[in-house]
Design an enzyme around this catalytic site. Structure first.
Site, PDB file in Angstrom:
ATOM      1  N   GLY A  91       0.777  -1.235   0.000  1.00 39.58           N
ATOM      2  CA  GLY A  91       0.000   0.000   0.000  1.00 39.58           C
ATOM      3  C   GLY A  91       0.808   1.284   0.000  1.00 39.58           C
TER       4      GLY A  91
ATOM      5  N   CYS B  19       9.875  -3.607 -10.370  1.00 38.53           N
ATOM      6  CA  CYS B  19      11.148  -3.404  -9.658  1.00 38.53           C
ATOM      7  C   CYS B  19      12.171  -4.420 -10.182  1.00 38.53           C
ATOM      8  CB  CYS B  19      10.972  -3.516  -8.153  1.00 38.53           C
ATOM      9  SG  CYS B  19      10.210  -5.044  -7.578  1.00 38.53           S
TER      10      CYS B  19
END
Length: 457
Positions: free
Chosen positions: A269, A389
């Site tokens: 989050g 990523c």
């Protein structure tokens, strides 16, 4: 008595090896119990991260002192050997005799019959005074394959080194391999709804332990470690811990107050919260994740930061396309896609040993499916930010191009050059719709980000 830091580090390393647990989460859990002093916390962290990072290099050196294949050793004995060899070979301030003494005692407590082996191997390791780099150079001197040699010296799987070499060349690959073995930097993002960066930085004026990020107007980079779990600004929701590279992603969504936003893979989050903060908590954010326990992390993050505009749900975001009322319903979508994670090896060093080439192929199919679903859910004229990523091009530009080139999604690259921090503009100029942040450039993790816009017709 075995030093507490070594005992905790050993337990974590065994869990990572036998249960495939995440090193960073296991460390957070262990350190959060408050059983270790600040000094032992630092040593435990160093032992876990360093041992996992240098695993292949350590194994190559250890093997020269073993008469049997190292992979055949019992996992607990192997963990003791690796952890102790890391201290002897890579940590200057640890006396070798102390590390070896603890290794033998530790082995007696979990595998008594192997204590003699551990003692003999470690004594042999101590007798050889050559630095690790020299030993590895000598060990690989006869290896003709450049990728194989670099993989042993820098401690990576050979296939990954070869893949990076194919993409970035040898010199840049060496730079990346070295950078991903560096200790991770600590950085935090200020919740602009509750504080300013200047207010948070004022706490560190006297000792200069923190500075403003050059990559994000909300970011702070620390020059030393910090016990975030007991730091009042964190507990009070004034800041979030986030890599500086990750802070660049949410602003690219251009989220405005009142807009309806979808975060397709939102847990834990951090980027969701950043979007809400940029909207002034005056939007409508649907944050999805497929794991119920991770959805709770999103809710906890929103609660700690005082953000009411986030609704977290447990679902595969691809299934939202089956709901007619959600077709073209979102002004903007963040797809922070599941990926191999090779850009965050500083924070998750075990990934290099757990991911395979087959995993990457499977992930690209998942990423394409998610991006195609995003194209259905965003409104005409709306934005999609795709991010990962990882540094592997097949998961980044390859995925985006594959989806665009189907010709059925009405998606087009959207120029992000004018919105980037000045330091990053040049990096994005060659391909205006996308940016690749590399770990060897700015001390951040590695991230890929691209913005797409859905055509009006």
């Amino acid at each position: 008595m075995i030093a507490a830091a070594r005992q905790w580090a050993f337990d974590i390393l065994v869990r990572v090896a036998t249960e495939r647990s995440f090193a960073n989460l296991s460390l957070q859990d262990a350190l959060g119990k408050g059983a270790l002093s600040d000094r032992d916390r630092a040593l435990c962290t160093s032992l876990v991260y360093g041992t996992l990072q240098r695993q292949r290099s350590l194994d190559a050196i250890l093997q020269t002192h073993l008469s049997r294949p190292i992979d055949g050793l019992e996992p607990r004995v192997l963990a003791i050997l690796r952890m102790t060899a890391y201290q002897v070979l890579y940590l200057d301030k640890i006396p070798g005799y102390a590390a070896v003494s603890d290794a033998v005692e530790l082995c007696k407590s979990v595998r008594p019959k192997a204590a003699g082996l551990v003692n003999a191997v470690m004594r042999a390791l101590l007798r050889d005074r050559r630095p690790a780099a020299v030993r590895l150079k000598d060990l690989t001197a006869s290896v003709a394959d450049w990728a194989e040699r670099a993989a042993v010296i820098h401690s990576y799987p050979t296939w990954l080194v070869r893949r990076l070499e194919q993409t970035y060349g040898r010199s840049r690959t060496c730079s990346l391999l070295e950078a991903c073995n560096e200790p991770p930097a600590l950085s935090a993002r200020v919740n602009r709804l509750r504080a300013t960066r200047a207010q948070i930085l004022s706490e560190f004026v006297e000792d200069g332990a923190a500075q403003a990020s050059v990559l994000s107007p909300d970011g702070i980079r620390f020059r030393r470690g910090l016990d975030v779990g007991s730091w009042e600004p964190y507990l009070d929701g004034l800041v979030s811990v986030q890599d500086e590279g990750a802070m660049v992603i949410a602003p690219l969504l251009q989220a405005q107050a009142g807009e309806r936003i979808l975060d397709m893979c939102a847990a834990p989050g951090g980027k969701t919260a950043h979007i809400a903060e940029l909207q002034g908590d005056a939007g409508d954010i649907l944050a999805c994740d497929v794991h119920a326990h991770k959805v709770r992390l999103i809710e906890e993050t929103a609660s700690r930061l005082g953000l009411a505009s986030i609704k977290a749900v447990c679902c595969d975001a691809r299934t939202l396309t089956a709901e007619a009322e959600l077709q073209g319903a979102f002004d903007a979508i963040l797809l922070d896609a599941p990926c191999s994670g090779f850009g965050v090896l500083r924070h998750r060093p075990e990934i290099r040993w757990q991911r395979t080439e087959a995993d990457v192929l499977q992930l690209t199919k998942l990423q394409q499916g998610l991006l195609a679903a995003a194209a259905e859910l965003v409104r005409p004229g709306g934005r999609i930010v795709y991010s990962t990523c990882t540094m592997l091009p097949e998961e980044n530009e390859g995925v985006v191009r594959a989806v665009i080139e189907t010709g059925t999604n009405a998606l087009a690259w959207d120029d992000i050059t004018g919105e980037l921090p000045p330091l990053l503009v040049e990096s994005a100029r060659e391909q205006p719709g996308q940016l690749l942040l590399m770990p060897d450039l700015y001390g951040t993790d590695g991230f890929y980000m691209a913005r797409l816009r859905k055509k009006e017709t």
